[in-house]
Design an enzyme around this catalytic site. Structure first.
Site, PDB file in Angstrom:
ATOM      1  N   LYS A  95      13.444 -13.846 -32.337  1.00 40.54           N
ATOM      2  CA  LYS A  95      14.663 -14.652 -32.411  1.00 40.54           C
ATOM      3  C   LYS A  95      14.740 -15.236 -33.816  1.00 40.54           C
ATOM      4  O   LYS A  95      13.854 -15.974 -34.245  1.00 40.54           O
ATOM      5  CB  LYS A  95      14.629 -15.757 -31.368  1.00 40.54           C
ATOM      6  CG  LYS A  95      15.838 -16.683 -31.474  1.00 40.54           C
ATOM      7  CD  LYS A  95      15.916 -17.665 -30.328  1.00 40.54           C
ATOM      8  CE  LYS A  95      17.103 -18.587 -30.495  1.00 40.54           C
ATOM      9  NZ  LYS A  95      17.206 -19.574 -29.417  1.00 40.54           N
ATOM     10  N   LYS A 109      17.159 -10.983 -31.075  1.00 40.79           N
ATOM     11  CA  LYS A 109      18.350 -11.829 -31.138  1.00 40.79           C
ATOM     12  C   LYS A 109      18.554 -12.350 -32.554  1.00 40.79           C
ATOM     13  O   LYS A 109      17.590 -12.863 -33.120  1.00 40.79           O
ATOM     14  CB  LYS A 109      18.139 -12.995 -30.181  1.00 40.79           C
ATOM     15  CG  LYS A 109      19.241 -14.019 -30.197  1.00 40.79           C
ATOM     16  CD  LYS A 109      18.916 -15.107 -29.230  1.00 40.79           C
ATOM     17  CE  LYS A 109      19.960 -16.193 -29.350  1.00 40.79           C
ATOM     18  NZ  LYS A 109      19.630 -17.370 -28.614  1.00 40.79           N
TER      19      LYS A 109
HETATM   20  C1  PBG Z   1      18.662 -22.200 -27.877  1.00 39.04           C
HETATM   21  C2  PBG Z   1      19.497 -20.998 -27.735  1.00 39.04           C
HETATM   22  C3  PBG Z   1      20.441 -20.593 -28.681  1.00 39.04           C
HETATM   23  C4  PBG Z   1      21.063 -19.458 -28.172  1.00 39.04           C
HETATM   24  C5  PBG Z   1      20.487 -19.176 -26.931  1.00 39.04           C
HETATM   25  N1  PBG Z   1      19.493 -20.144 -26.679  1.00 39.04           N
HETATM   26  C6  PBG Z   1      20.853 -21.202 -29.959  1.00 39.04           C
HETATM   27  C7  PBG Z   1      19.873 -21.767 -30.858  1.00 39.04           C
HETATM   28  O1  PBG Z   1      18.719 -21.301 -30.959  1.00 39.04           O
HETATM   29  O2  PBG Z   1      20.241 -22.728 -31.518  1.00 39.04           O
HETATM   30  C8  PBG Z   1      22.151 -18.744 -28.897  1.00 39.04           C
HETATM   31  C9  PBG Z   1      22.995 -17.794 -28.149  1.00 39.04           C
HETATM   32  C10 PBG Z   1      24.273 -17.459 -28.799  1.00 39.04           C
HETATM   33  O3  PBG Z   1      24.569 -17.802 -29.959  1.00 39.04           O
HETATM   34  O4  PBG Z   1      25.060 -16.790 -28.119  1.00 39.04           O
HETATM   35  N2  PBG Z   1      17.504 -22.301 -27.174  1.00 39.04           N
END
Ligand code: PBG
Length: 322
Positions: free
Chosen positions: A194, A247
């Site tokens: 991520k 991601k």
């Molecule tokens: C946070 C989380 C995020 C997303 C999913 N879980 C955002 C972040 O890390 O700030 C993002 C998903 C998206 O942008 O569609 N735990």
């Protein structure tokens, strides 16, 4: 000329025969935002077509999606400011609306696959995925909180637990806690690679979960790196993950490919909020053909090696196909 590649493109019929990938509706997971206000359907301005859904609208949305063949969902909670604190205690509270909704969804629709989100940010007054002390995100102190959250979610009936926090060692810690609590069947889809991405903006709008200070670069990965994704993947495999996720998706197709070629587990990719918003915005202005752009984007993620795609386009794609 010995070879004329165009012969294999000469008609729709021939193209159908030679097409290498075709993303199926069954491979999609539809992310939905949920709120405690029972009858709410609050539009999210940076995510056209997506809403914060209360109980009633959530059940309707799941039913209408399932009719189109979309059977898997990941739920994200929009938590009231008054329920947030530094230790995210609401995430496993008795009266937590998110857990209660999951319970009800699984009772009404036992055959759907329900995935959770494990991270502190929706519940944290600091807006970070881990515990904050003196401006630092603490790793080991965060793990027991994530584990409590995960156990509460498994208890509520979530089929897949989704740690999105990027703390070191959390998959193993969560796996052990789930097993000790008797939830040996609860699956873990780890947000393995991520990245600290600018494309989460609309998601943070939807949950009002922006970090209050600083950024997420000490735990989410540097977009410049790829070998580090392999390191994360081998750790997650060793720690007992059932699925690995990359991601965002579209700007990280190389990472999806890398993991799909080097890991044995099913690979998921999260087509994040910013990727969806870009297409919606350009299509809204008449600059792109929305359906064609959507199909191309999702196909590219599939072609790169993702077996599963989490996407806000799930319902649109299913509608288009049916
Ligand atoms: C946070 C989380 C995020 C997303 C999913 N879980 C955002 C972040 O890390 O700030 C993002 C998903 C998206 O942008 O569609 N735990």
């Amino acid at each position: 000329m010995q070879n004329r590649p165009r012969r294999n493109r000469k008609s729709a019929g021939i193209r159908d025969l030679t097409r290498e990938t075709e993303l199926q509706i069954r491979q999609l997971i539809y992310p939905l935002f949920v709120t405690a206000d029972k009858s709410a359907k609050n539009p999210i301005s940076s995510l056209p077509g997506q809403y914060q859904l209360g109980r009633i609208e959530l059940l309707k949305e799941i039913e209408s999606s399932a009719k189109l063949g979309v059977n898997s969902f990941v739920l994200f909670p929009a938590v009231r400011e008054s329920n947030k604190d530094q230790v995210a205690s609401y995430s496993y509270a008795e009266d937590n609306f998110y857990l209660n909704l999951a319970r009800e969804v699984k009772e009404k629709f036992p055959d759907i696959v329900l995935m959770s989100d494990v991270a502190m940010d929706p519940y944290s007054s600091d807006g970070h995925d881990g515990l904050v002390k003196n401006g630092k995100i603490l790793n080991d102190e965060t793990l027991p909180i994530l584990a409590k959250m995960a156990v509460a979610q498994a208890d509520a009936g979530f089929d897949i637990i989704g740690p999105s926090d990027m703390m070191d060692g959390r998959v193993g810690y969560i796996r052990e806690s789930l097993d000790e609590s008797g939830f040996t069947d609860a699956s873990i889809m780890s947000y393995t690679a991520k990245y600290a991405s600018a494309f989460y903006g609309p998601f943070r709008d939807a949950l009002k979960s922006q970090p209050k200070a600083g950024d997420k670069k000490t735990y989410q990965m540097d977009p410049a790196n790829s070998r580090e994704a392999l390191r994360e993947a081998s750790l997650d495999e060793l720690e007992g993950a059932d699925f690995l996720m990359v991601k965002p998706a579209t700007f990280y197709l190389d990472i999806i490919k890398l993991l799909s070629e080097n890991a044995d587990l099913p690979i998921a990719a999260y087509n994040v909020s910013g990727e969806y918003a870009m297409i919606k915005a350009a299509a809204g202005k008449g600059w792109l053909d929305e359906n064609a752009a959507m199909v191309e984007m999702l196909s590219s993620i599939n072609r790169a090696g993702a077996d599963i795609i989490l996407t806000y386009f799930a319902k649109d794609y299913a509608r288009l196909l049916s």
